[in-house]
Design a protein around this motif. Structure first.
Motif, PDB file in Angstrom:
ATOM      1  N   LEU A   1       3.139  30.733  -9.598  1.00 54.62           N
ATOM      2  CA  LEU A   1       2.287  31.589  -8.743  1.00 54.62           C
ATOM      3  C   LEU A   1       0.826  31.515  -9.267  1.00 54.62           C
ATOM      4  N   PRO A   2      -0.093  31.827  -8.305  1.00 51.64           N
ATOM      5  CA  PRO A   2      -1.486  32.211  -8.616  1.00 51.64           C
ATOM      6  C   PRO A   2      -1.800  33.620  -9.123  1.00 51.64           C
ATOM      7  N   THR A   3      -2.618  33.827  -9.909  1.00 49.32           N
ATOM      8  CA  THR A   3      -2.983  35.131 -10.231  1.00 49.32           C
ATOM      9  C   THR A   3      -4.510  35.175 -10.309  1.00 49.32           C
ATOM     10  N   ASP A   4      -5.084  36.408 -10.703  1.00 47.42           N
ATOM     11  CA  ASP A   4      -6.593  36.621 -10.508  1.00 47.42           C
ATOM     12  C   ASP A   4      -7.378  36.108 -11.747  1.00 47.42           C
ATOM     13  N   THR A   5      -6.642  34.861 -12.299  1.00 52.54           N
ATOM     14  CA  THR A   5      -7.323  34.625 -13.601  1.00 52.54           C
ATOM     15  C   THR A   5      -6.860  32.877 -13.413  1.00 52.54           C
TER      16      THR A   5
ATOM     17  N   PRO B   1      -7.629  42.359 -14.549  1.00 45.23           N
ATOM     18  CA  PRO B   1      -7.427  41.540 -15.684  1.00 45.23           C
ATOM     19  C   PRO B   1      -7.365  42.442 -17.050  1.00 45.23           C
ATOM     20  N   LEU B   2      -6.656  43.461 -16.985  1.00 55.01           N
ATOM     21  CA  LEU B   2      -6.230  44.126 -18.133  1.00 55.01           C
ATOM     22  C   LEU B   2      -4.865  44.185 -18.601  1.00 55.01           C
TER      23      LEU B   2
ATOM     24  N   ARG C   1      -8.429  28.701  -8.372  1.00 55.60           N
ATOM     25  CA  ARG C   1      -8.703  29.797  -9.090  1.00 55.60           C
ATOM     26  C   ARG C   1      -9.650  29.631  -9.951  1.00 55.60           C
ATOM     27  N   THR C   2     -10.607  30.692 -10.361  1.00 61.83           N
ATOM     28  CA  THR C   2     -11.941  30.438 -11.112  1.00 61.83           C
ATOM     29  C   THR C   2     -11.553  29.694 -12.430  1.00 61.83           C
ATOM     30  N   GLY C   3     -10.506  30.099 -12.936  1.00 59.72           N
ATOM     31  CA  GLY C   3     -10.337  29.440 -14.425  1.00 59.72           C
ATOM     32  C   GLY C   3     -11.344  30.302 -15.418  1.00 59.72           C
ATOM     33  N   GLY C   4     -11.766  31.198 -15.185  1.00 57.74           N
ATOM     34  CA  GLY C   4     -12.831  32.000 -16.102  1.00 57.74           C
ATOM     35  C   GLY C   4     -12.136  32.704 -17.218  1.00 57.74           C
ATOM     36  N   LEU C   5     -12.750  33.772 -17.581  1.00 59.73           N
ATOM     37  CA  LEU C   5     -12.139  34.757 -18.665  1.00 59.73           C
ATOM     38  C   LEU C   5     -10.805  35.132 -18.529  1.00 59.73           C
TER      39      LEU C   5
END
Length: 279
Positions: free
Chosen positions: A38-42, A103-104, A181-185
């Motif tokens: 599943l996708p998430t915000d990260t 993202p916490l 997804r951005t794949g950021g922090l």
């Protein structure tokens, strides 16, 4: 690569109609005790019913990972936390209200009466409510999911459903494709098992943002530093580095608590010789 996957494992979530159909199918997959991506915000995550110990073991097996690195748990609502954790501090509830979904990740003391087995958690669980419509829709359908990044351990975290499929293949029954997804922090991880929160892993949510809502509660920037070994460790041992390839994991030991999804580096330990006793 985990075998040659069937293309119909990819479920399109690009519009509301296809999303509803895809999420409904993925929910049935979870109820059957199988794995979903599943996708998430990260990044993309691979998960299963948090209360199905065989399915959770399948998540770890798909990632080529052992029980010493148990997966965090994603939840659909902050109110779900009281069924999963005990002794939840008021500061943790404040953080949930302010930053969930987001993202916490909060490490809390696990509800001892729960019939689940996430691995070697030492009585804790790492909880997060993701800020993603597809992920939340699935969580609404099936409840808490044990989820970790959708990649084989040591490989880059997947930022698309196709990347996840290329790594995990037939180990996963359904892949929810919510776009790149951005794949950021990664998410910021806080240990909330004590009177004051401790940053186990810095991430997308900055410490200044957290402090702004905590009032007089002190946020500790990092766990106590491990004692340097007196002799050089063997190659590949004792680095104590925080892993970055795996979105929900990689935090360090804090105090005497080993939170869920937190590996324990060998440098976190030091053997102290017993003191000599005088007669």
């Amino acid at each position: 690569m985990a075998g040659t996957p069937s293309p119909d494992r990819l479920l399109d979530c690009s519009d509301p109609e296809s999303r509803a159909t895809a999420v409904g199918h993925a929910a049935e997959v979870v109820r059957q005790g199988r794995l979903v991506v599943l996708p998430t915000d990260t990044v993309y995550g691979v998960g299963a019913d948090a209360f199905d110990e065989v399915a959770v073991a399948m998540v770890l097996a798909a990632k080529h990972r052992g029980r010493e690195m148990p997966p965090p748990v994603l939840v659909p609502h902050a109110r779900t936390v009281d069924g999963l954790a005990v002794e939840v501090p008021m500061y943790a509830r404040i953080l949930m209200r302010q930053f969930w979904p987001g993202p916490l990740t909060l490490v809390l003391r696990s509800q001892p009466s729960l019939q689940w087995d996430l691995g070697e958690t030492n009585g804790t669980v790492a909880l997060r409510m993701p800020d993603d419509e597809v992920a939340l829709a699935l969580l609404e359908e099936v409840g808490p999911l044990a989820v970790t990044s959708a990649n084989v351990t040591g490989q880059p975290a997947a930022t698309t459903a196709q990347e996840a499929l290329d790594q995990l293949g037939g180990a996963v029954t359904a892949y929810l494709d919510g776009g790149p997804r951005t794949g950021g922090l990664p998410s910021t991880i806080l240990d909330c098992t004590g009177e004051e929160p401790v940053v186990l892993r810095p991430g997308a949510l900055e410490a200044t943002q957290i402090r702004a809502v905590l009032g007089t509660t002190v946020l500790h920037d990092q766990p106590p530093a491990p004692v340097e070994p007196q002799t050089e460790p063997a190659e590949g041992e004792g680095s104590g580095e925080i892993g970055q390839d795996d979105e929900p994991d990689g935090a360090a030991l804090v105090g005497s608590v080993r939170p869920s999804a937190v590996p324990v580096p060998s440098s976190a330990y030091r053997v102290v010789p017993a003191a000599s006793h005088r007669s």
